[in-house]
Design a protein around this motif. Structure first.
Motif, PDB file in Angstrom:
ATOM      1  N   LEU A  82       0.731  -1.145   0.156  1.00  0.00           N
ATOM      2  CA  LEU A  82       0.110   0.010   0.014  1.00  0.00           C
ATOM      3  C   LEU A  82       0.655   1.128  -0.101  1.00  0.00           C
ATOM      4  CD1 LEU A  82      -2.511  -1.031   2.746  1.00  0.00           C
ATOM      5  CD2 LEU A  82      -2.791  -1.225   0.376  1.00  0.00           C
ATOM      6  N   THR A  83       0.526   2.318  -0.963  1.00  0.00           N
ATOM      7  CA  THR A  83       1.439   3.509  -1.001  1.00  0.00           C
ATOM      8  C   THR A  83       0.412   4.543  -1.235  1.00  0.00           C
ATOM      9  OG1 THR A  83       1.792   3.102  -3.278  1.00  0.00           O
ATOM     10  CG2 THR A  83       3.352   2.439  -1.993  1.00  0.00           C
ATOM     11  N   THR A  84       1.100   5.847  -0.779  1.00  0.00           N
ATOM     12  CA  THR A  84       0.459   6.979  -1.210  1.00  0.00           C
ATOM     13  C   THR A  84       1.363   7.933  -1.562  1.00  0.00           C
ATOM     14  OG1 THR A  84      -1.266   8.694  -0.165  1.00  0.00           O
ATOM     15  CG2 THR A  84       0.347   8.063   1.410  1.00  0.00           C
ATOM     16  N   PRO A  85       0.991   9.046  -2.378  1.00  0.00           N
ATOM     17  CA  PRO A  85       1.870   9.839  -2.898  1.00  0.00           C
ATOM     18  C   PRO A  85       2.859  10.755  -1.835  1.00  0.00           C
ATOM     19  CG  PRO A  85       0.132  10.101  -4.094  1.00  0.00           C
ATOM     20  CD  PRO A  85      -0.619   9.192  -2.923  1.00  0.00           C
ATOM     21  N   LEU A  86       3.815  10.810  -1.958  1.00  0.00           N
ATOM     22  CA  LEU A  86       4.846  11.369  -0.932  1.00  0.00           C
ATOM     23  C   LEU A  86       4.633  12.757  -1.047  1.00  0.00           C
ATOM     24  CD1 LEU A  86       7.189  11.170   1.116  1.00  0.00           C
ATOM     25  CD2 LEU A  86       8.631  11.579  -0.672  1.00  0.00           C
ATOM     26  N   GLY A  87       4.093  13.554   0.115  1.00  0.00           N
ATOM     27  CA  GLY A  87       4.122  14.938   0.256  1.00  0.00           C
ATOM     28  C   GLY A  87       5.066  15.740   1.153  1.00  0.00           C
ATOM     29  N   LEU A  88       5.341  16.878   0.872  1.00  0.00           N
ATOM     30  CA  LEU A  88       6.399  17.770   1.758  1.00  0.00           C
ATOM     31  C   LEU A  88       6.020  17.806   3.203  1.00  0.00           C
ATOM     32  CD1 LEU A  88       9.134  19.213   1.403  1.00  0.00           C
ATOM     33  CD2 LEU A  88       7.800  21.449   0.797  1.00  0.00           C
ATOM     34  N   GLY A  89       6.681  17.300   4.139  1.00  0.00           N
ATOM     35  CA  GLY A  89       6.423  17.410   5.527  1.00  0.00           C
ATOM     36  C   GLY A  89       5.384  16.721   5.863  1.00  0.00           C
ATOM     37  N   TYR A  90       4.944  15.538   5.050  1.00  0.00           N
ATOM     38  CA  TYR A  90       3.745  14.763   5.505  1.00  0.00           C
ATOM     39  C   TYR A  90       4.295  13.471   6.305  1.00  0.00           C
ATOM     40  CZ  TYR A  90       0.408  16.736   2.089  1.00  0.00           C
ATOM     41  OH  TYR A  90      -0.569  17.473   1.562  1.00  0.00           O
ATOM     42  N   GLU A  91       3.435  12.960   7.193  1.00  0.00           N
ATOM     43  CA  GLU A  91       3.834  11.916   7.930  1.00  0.00           C
ATOM     44  C   GLU A  91       2.589  11.014   7.691  1.00  0.00           C
ATOM     45  OE1 GLU A  91       6.460  13.008  11.893  1.00  0.00           O
ATOM     46  OE2 GLU A  91       4.318  13.384  11.988  1.00  0.00           O
ATOM     47  N   THR A 104       0.500   0.738  11.903  1.00  0.00           N
ATOM     48  CA  THR A 104       1.776   1.481  12.079  1.00  0.00           C
ATOM     49  C   THR A 104       1.556   2.698  12.753  1.00  0.00           C
ATOM     50  OG1 THR A 104       1.420   2.718   9.835  1.00  0.00           O
ATOM     51  CG2 THR A 104       2.192   0.489   9.686  1.00  0.00           C
ATOM     52  N   THR A 105       2.890   3.173  13.281  1.00  0.00           N
ATOM     53  CA  THR A 105       2.637   4.625  13.990  1.00  0.00           C
ATOM     54  C   THR A 105       3.101   5.700  12.916  1.00  0.00           C
ATOM     55  OG1 THR A 105       5.123   4.206  14.574  1.00  0.00           O
ATOM     56  CG2 THR A 105       3.242   3.529  16.139  1.00  0.00           C
ATOM     57  N   TRP A 106       3.009   6.786  13.146  1.00  0.00           N
ATOM     58  CA  TRP A 106       3.378   8.098  12.532  1.00  0.00           C
ATOM     59  C   TRP A 106       4.863   7.821  11.858  1.00  0.00           C
ATOM     60  CZ3 TRP A 106      -0.213  10.764  10.549  1.00  0.00           C
ATOM     61  CH2 TRP A 106      -1.509  11.174  11.192  1.00  0.00           C
ATOM     62  N   ALA A 107       5.043   7.942  10.558  1.00  0.00           N
ATOM     63  CA  ALA A 107       6.431   7.703  10.085  1.00  0.00           C
ATOM     64  C   ALA A 107       6.247   8.509   8.633  1.00  0.00           C
ATOM     65  CB  ALA A 107       6.280   6.201   9.729  1.00  0.00           C
ATOM     66  N   GLU A 108       7.415   8.959   8.014  1.00  0.00           N
ATOM     67  CA  GLU A 108       7.721   9.577   7.005  1.00  0.00           C
ATOM     68  C   GLU A 108       7.575   8.837   5.644  1.00  0.00           C
ATOM     69  OE1 GLU A 108      11.286  11.850   7.142  1.00  0.00           O
ATOM     70  OE2 GLU A 108      10.509  13.104   8.726  1.00  0.00           O
ATOM     71  N   VAL A 219      -3.131  10.841   7.099  1.00  0.00           N
ATOM     72  CA  VAL A 219      -1.950  11.844   6.627  1.00  0.00           C
ATOM     73  C   VAL A 219      -1.751  13.152   7.405  1.00  0.00           C
ATOM     74  CG1 VAL A 219      -0.960  13.120   4.841  1.00  0.00           C
ATOM     75  CG2 VAL A 219      -2.156  10.913   4.115  1.00  0.00           C
ATOM     76  N   ARG A 220      -0.709  13.344   8.139  1.00  0.00           N
ATOM     77  CA  ARG A 220      -0.608  14.607   8.821  1.00  0.00           C
ATOM     78  C   ARG A 220       0.398  15.444   8.168  1.00  0.00           C
ATOM     79  NH1 ARG A 220       0.843  13.518  14.871  1.00  0.00           N
ATOM     80  NH2 ARG A 220       2.842  12.729  13.960  1.00  0.00           N
ATOM     81  N   ASN A 221       0.161  16.954   7.827  1.00  0.00           N
ATOM     82  CA  ASN A 221       1.191  17.763   7.409  1.00  0.00           C
ATOM     83  C   ASN A 221       1.952  18.501   8.637  1.00  0.00           C
ATOM     84  OD1 ASN A 221      -0.749  19.514   8.137  1.00  0.00           O
ATOM     85  ND2 ASN A 221      -1.362  20.246   6.217  1.00  0.00           N
ATOM     86  N   ALA A 222       2.690  19.446   7.923  1.00  0.00           N
ATOM     87  CA  ALA A 222       3.633  20.130   8.817  1.00  0.00           C
ATOM     88  C   ALA A 222       2.892  20.971   9.825  1.00  0.00           C
ATOM     89  CB  ALA A 222       4.698  21.021   7.968  1.00  0.00           C
ATOM     90  N   PHE A 223       1.472  21.169   9.434  1.00  0.00           N
ATOM     91  CA  PHE A 223       0.754  22.334  10.405  1.00  0.00           C
ATOM     92  C   PHE A 223      -0.185  21.532  11.462  1.00  0.00           C
ATOM     93  CE2 PHE A 223       1.076  24.302   6.047  1.00  0.00           C
ATOM     94  CZ  PHE A 223       1.563  25.535   6.345  1.00  0.00           C
ATOM     95  N   GLY A 224       0.163  20.148  11.344  1.00  0.00           N
ATOM     96  CA  GLY A 224      -0.610  19.188  12.313  1.00  0.00           C
ATOM     97  C   GLY A 224      -1.767  18.866  11.804  1.00  0.00           C
TER      98      GLY A 224
END
Length: 257
Positions: A82-91, A104-108, A219-224
């Protein structure tokens, strides 16, 4: 002389139509019209330029404020990647079987691998496939009788009367087939039952039942900010439940000569 004149006439008309009109005049007209439109936008009013810039900045911030994702699945053996597109600052964290508990836990890393079990199956996808050409079509089947469109995967001219007219429905973990018209062996109350995970054949078409599972990524971004995406996945293989007890196999005896 006449053939040469005719060729020259055709070439001249082609030059006037395609070269002069389509390749020369049409692009220049487009540039002219676009110039008129942009000239009206550039009216010299500074506060209008500022408003346009503010709208653009707000649109960019709004796009990056909320995370975006979708799920893609690839298969290797009985495992699903399973994959999802990589985003800047995403976890990312995955609930691979959508049971409410994250595996899984939060990971990059934007992906994970998961081996589904029989208890993870959410439904069944039924496919018709032409046994010769490989043409395939999904049939949406529920608890009510629906027609089995064999004509969708096989030319009508190749079908016999006994190949068409079937209906299908789900009964627990079985596919049930029937033919309502009397002149057949599967008429009236007579039904053909096919256990899920097994393949069957009706005339030139193969009937294939495949398990459907569901995966969720958060998905969680850099803004939380967080967002979830869920996808229904049709597995190309059937899930066999491993035995719950030890299986003893008889030891082969040696032959002594």
């Amino acid at each position: 002389v006449k053939p040469i004149k005719q060729v020259a006439t055709v070439a001249g008309r082609a030059d006037m139509t395609f070269v002069d009109a389509l390749m020369t005049k049409l692009p220049s007209l487009n540039v002219l019209e676009l110039g008129r439109i942009f000239a009206r936008l550039q009216n010299g009013v500074v506060h209008m330029y500022g408003a346009v810039m503010i709208v653009g900045v707000v649109a960019v911030l709004a796009f990056f404020w909320a995370p975006h994702s979708h799920i893609e699945a690839t298969f290797e053996g009985n495992n699903v990647d399973l994959t999802t597109p990589l985003g800047l600052g995403y976890e990312y964290r995955w609930d691979a079987n959508s049971d409410g508990e994250f595996e899984t836990t939060w990971a990059e890393a934007p992906g994970t691998s998961f081996a589904y079990k029989k208890g993870d199956v959410r439904g069944v996808a039924v496919f018709l496939m032409n046994a010769r050409s490989g043409v395939e079509r999904r049939v949406h089947v529920g608890e009510d009788w629906v027609p089995l469109p064999i004509e969708a995967v096989a030319p009508v001219a190749t079908l016999r009367r006994e190949d068409v007219g079937f209906e299908v429905r789900l009964d627990g973990e079985d596919l049930v087939f029937r033919r309502p018209d009397p002149p057949t062996l599967l008429a009236g109350s007579k039904e053909l039952r096919l256990p899920l995970g097994k393949g069957g054949r009706l005339g030139p078409a193969r009937v294939i039942a495949r398990p459907v599972v569901e995966a969720t990524v958060e998905v969680r971004n850099a803004f939380g900010n967080q967002r979830r995406a869920t996808k229904e996945i049709t597995l190309p293989f059937w899930i066999e439940e491993p035995p719950s007890h030890a299986v003893l196999t008889p030891r082969s005896q040696e032959v002594v000569r």
